[in-house]
Every structure is written in C-alpha cells, then in structure tokens.
Design a protein around this motif. Sequence first.
Motif, short mmCIF file in Angstrom:
data_model
loop_
_atom_site.label_atom_id
_atom_site.label_comp_id
_atom_site.label_asym_id
_atom_site.label_seq_id
_atom_site.Cartn_x
_atom_site.Cartn_y
_atom_site.Cartn_z
N ASP A 266 -48.53 -44.77 41.21
CA ASP A 266 -49.80 -44.63 40.50
C ASP A 266 -50.97 -45.05 41.39
OD1 ASP A 266 -48.55 -43.70 38.26
OD2 ASP A 266 -48.61 -45.61 37.18
N ALA A 267 -50.81 -46.17 42.09
CA ALA A 267 -51.89 -46.67 42.95
C ALA A 267 -52.15 -45.71 44.10
CB ALA A 267 -51.53 -48.06 43.48
N ILE A 268 -51.08 -45.17 44.68
CA ILE A 268 -51.24 -44.21 45.78
C ILE A 268 -51.96 -42.96 45.30
CG2 ILE A 268 -50.00 -42.70 47.40
CD1 ILE A 268 -47.80 -44.84 47.51
N ALA A 269 -51.57 -42.48 44.10
CA ALA A 269 -52.19 -41.28 43.55
C ALA A 269 -53.68 -41.48 43.33
CB ALA A 269 -51.49 -40.90 42.24
N ARG A 270 -54.05 -42.66 42.83
CA ARG A 270 -55.47 -42.94 42.58
C ARG A 270 -56.24 -42.97 43.91
NH1 ARG A 270 -53.37 -46.60 38.79
NH2 ARG A 270 -53.65 -48.33 40.24
N ARG A 271 -55.68 -43.60 44.92
CA ARG A 271 -56.37 -43.71 46.21
C ARG A 271 -56.55 -42.34 46.86
NH1 ARG A 271 -54.96 -49.05 49.80
NH2 ARG A 271 -55.22 -50.61 48.15
N LEU A 272 -55.55 -41.48 46.71
CA LEU A 272 -55.61 -40.17 47.37
C LEU A 272 -56.26 -39.10 46.52
CD1 LEU A 272 -52.09 -40.01 49.10
CD2 LEU A 272 -54.28 -40.70 50.08
N GLY A 273 -56.45 -39.39 45.24
CA GLY A 273 -57.05 -38.41 44.35
C GLY A 273 -56.13 -37.24 44.05
N VAL A 274 -54.82 -37.50 43.98
CA VAL A 274 -53.85 -36.46 43.65
C VAL A 274 -53.03 -36.94 42.46
CG1 VAL A 274 -53.72 -35.64 46.04
CG2 VAL A 274 -52.13 -37.39 45.26
N SER A 275 -52.16 -36.07 41.96
CA SER A 275 -51.36 -36.43 40.80
C SER A 275 -50.19 -37.33 41.21
CB SER A 275 -50.81 -35.17 40.13
OG SER A 275 -49.84 -34.55 40.96
N VAL A 276 -49.71 -38.10 40.24
CA VAL A 276 -48.54 -38.94 40.47
C VAL A 276 -47.34 -38.06 40.83
CG1 VAL A 276 -46.93 -40.58 39.42
CG2 VAL A 276 -49.39 -40.75 38.94
N ARG A 277 -47.25 -36.89 40.23
CA ARG A 277 -46.15 -35.98 40.52
C ARG A 277 -46.17 -35.57 42.00
NH1 ARG A 277 -44.97 -30.26 37.33
NH2 ARG A 277 -43.09 -29.67 38.52
N THR A 278 -47.37 -35.31 42.54
CA THR A 278 -47.48 -34.95 43.96
C THR A 278 -47.01 -36.10 44.83
OG1 THR A 278 -49.32 -33.43 43.57
CG2 THR A 278 -49.09 -34.33 45.79
N VAL A 279 -47.42 -37.32 44.50
CA VAL A 279 -47.01 -38.49 45.29
C VAL A 279 -45.50 -38.66 45.23
CG1 VAL A 279 -47.14 -41.00 45.44
CG2 VAL A 279 -49.22 -39.67 45.05
N ARG A 280 -44.93 -38.50 44.05
CA ARG A 280 -43.48 -38.67 43.92
C ARG A 280 -42.72 -37.63 44.76
NH1 ARG A 280 -43.61 -39.92 37.40
NH2 ARG A 280 -44.12 -42.14 37.63
N GLY A 281 -43.29 -36.42 44.82
CA GLY A 281 -42.67 -35.40 45.68
C GLY A 281 -42.75 -35.78 47.15
N ASP A 282 -43.91 -36.33 47.56
CA ASP A 282 -44.06 -36.77 48.95
C ASP A 282 -43.12 -37.93 49.25
OD1 ASP A 282 -46.03 -34.91 49.40
OD2 ASP A 282 -47.70 -36.30 49.09
N VAL A 283 -42.97 -38.84 48.31
CA VAL A 283 -42.08 -39.99 48.51
C VAL A 283 -40.64 -39.52 48.65
CG1 VAL A 283 -41.14 -42.07 47.44
CG2 VAL A 283 -43.59 -41.64 47.36
N ALA A 284 -40.23 -38.59 47.79
CA ALA A 284 -38.86 -38.08 47.86
C ALA A 284 -38.61 -37.40 49.19
CB ALA A 284 -38.60 -37.12 46.70
N SER A 285 -39.57 -36.61 49.66
CA SER A 285 -39.42 -35.93 50.96
C SER A 285 -39.34 -36.95 52.09
CB SER A 285 -40.60 -34.99 51.19
OG SER A 285 -40.63 -33.95 50.23
N ALA A 286 -40.18 -37.98 52.02
CA ALA A 286 -40.18 -39.00 53.07
C ALA A 286 -38.85 -39.74 53.11
CB ALA A 286 -41.32 -39.98 52.84
N MET A 287 -38.28 -40.03 51.98
CA MET A 287 -37.00 -40.73 51.95
C MET A 287 -35.90 -39.89 52.58
SD MET A 287 -37.15 -42.56 48.17
CE MET A 287 -35.44 -43.10 48.28
#
Length: 308
Positions: A266-287
């Motif tokens: 949630d905090a990452i999404a707010r800082r980047l101005g994107v959706s939480v779903r987008t961040v979760r996709g980026d996190v999954a790809s990074a892992m």
Amino acid sequence: MKSHRLGVGGQAEIGYRAMLTRPRWQPEELARALAWPHERAAAVLAELRAEGLVMCSAVEVGAMRAVQPCLALPALAARRLGGGRMPTAAAVETFVSLHEQTTGRLDDATPLFDMDEVTAVVERLAARVRNEIVFLSPVYDPCSCEFAEHIAEGVLRRGAGLRAIWKHDVAASSFAVWLGNRGVGPRAASLVPVRAVVVDGLVGVVLDESGAGRVVRDDTELGSLIALADRLWVQSVEVSQEQTAPPTRSRHELVLRMLAQGLTDDAIARRLGVSVRTVRGDVASAMIELDARSRFQAGVRAMQMGLL
C-alpha cells in the motif's frame, strides 16, 4: 546454448569468462584461444559490448577488455528488471565471488601497469562504495576511469556520492552534462596537483602521467588526498553544464528499493501513484527474477547484487 544463468547466450558467457583472464584481447587472439572462427568471435564481442560486459581498451587500438563482473553484472541485471533475460542472483553472486578469489586482494604491492589495469581496479572499488568516491583529474582522457560512465553509473546506482574535481582546462563538457543530468556537479580548479581516485576514504588509486597506478591504503596518504580534495572542492567552481531531463529509474527499481526499506504494498503504491495490484505484480515478478522466497528478501538480494 541460447540462455545461461548470467543473462547472456552460452557462447557470450564463454567469451566473457575468457576475456576476464587477461587485461585485454584483440579479436583474433580471442578467436584463436577459443578455437572459434573469426566471425563467431566478432559476433560474441559485439553481443558482450552491447550488454556492457566488454569495452574498448584504453591502451591498445582494436583491443577489447572485460568490465569487472562485480560492476557489469549488476548493471546488466538492473537493465533487465521487469523484462528480458534476467541473470539469476545466485549465479551473479557465485560468479563475482569466484572471480574475486581468482583476482586476489587489492594491496599496495600490486603494480598497475596501464589504464586498463587501473580501470579494472577502480571498477572493483566502485562496486563496493558505501559513502563516496572522489576523482581528482588534472588531465582529460576520455578512455580513462575518471571519465567512464559505467563506473559513475554504478556508484550512483548504489546511492553513493560522487565528487569529480578537474583542472580548469579539462575538456570534458559532454561528460559534465552527463553527470549534471544525474544530479552530480563536477567542479574545476586552477590546479589539481595529483591524479587519483579515493573510495570511502579507505582505499585509493594514485595514477602517474602514463596512466599506470598504484593502490593506496596508507592512512596518512589517504588523509592527505582527502584533505586536498576537500580544499580543492571549496576553492573550485562548478563546471558549466547544459542540463536535459534527468534519466528516471524504472518502476521496478523503485519497487525493489522500497521493498528493501520494508515498505508495504500500500505504501509503495501511494508513493509511486499506481494501484496496489500493479505493485503486487511487480513484487511477484521481482521475487521470481531474484529467486527470493519473500518480498523483503527480494529487496535485500537486489541490494546485495548491486542493483540498487
């Protein structure tokens, strides 16, 4: 072999490993050493150069040198974040560790005979900088370590500071603009009496007029170099630059940096101005890309690899 753990083709990895065994190679020498046709060696060198793993020698016309893996492989991985053939974290860590063991410790007894050898040492030091790297440059050599974009980029990617102090007649305007666009303002002094690189105030390289050098770890000499740099910095003026829009970090790099800081999705999404779903996709790809078992481990591993 089309794919290897380092993120390049199998033949390119073989070529890169061979390139690391000597300070520089002519293409025909590499072809003979690997029993390759000249065309294959030329194609492999072209691939390695495009990936930032080799560059032109500063000493011998037509020759190529390998960029040290501790700097080159994290840079390659950073470019591949979010797309492309990503080097695996374990492969990068193992490759760098084995190369460091083979190369040995950098100490005062190791002579550096030319700029290619100096640059290799500075690459290794830059890959480990924690606080700041300082360049003192009384002369301009576009092929030297002091004006190498890949070294400066590696330092800045790690979040370290960079101070470049040049003699006032150093004609490095394009590099000054390149640095300025990354938030670094090189400075010019009327006299720069020594040519040197100092990393974190703990180790340095002092160069002579020919481009050869020596590693410095003596506290007294390092203290003198830092005192000189501080004095010149105060007395110097910022080099004139024409700045353009600064390069931006990819969203994937920013997500990894915030993961390493322990931020929530949630905090990452707010800082980047994107959706939480987008961040979760980026996190999954990074892992997946970093072979990490947790989101925090992905951020930490990215820092360990030098991606951030």
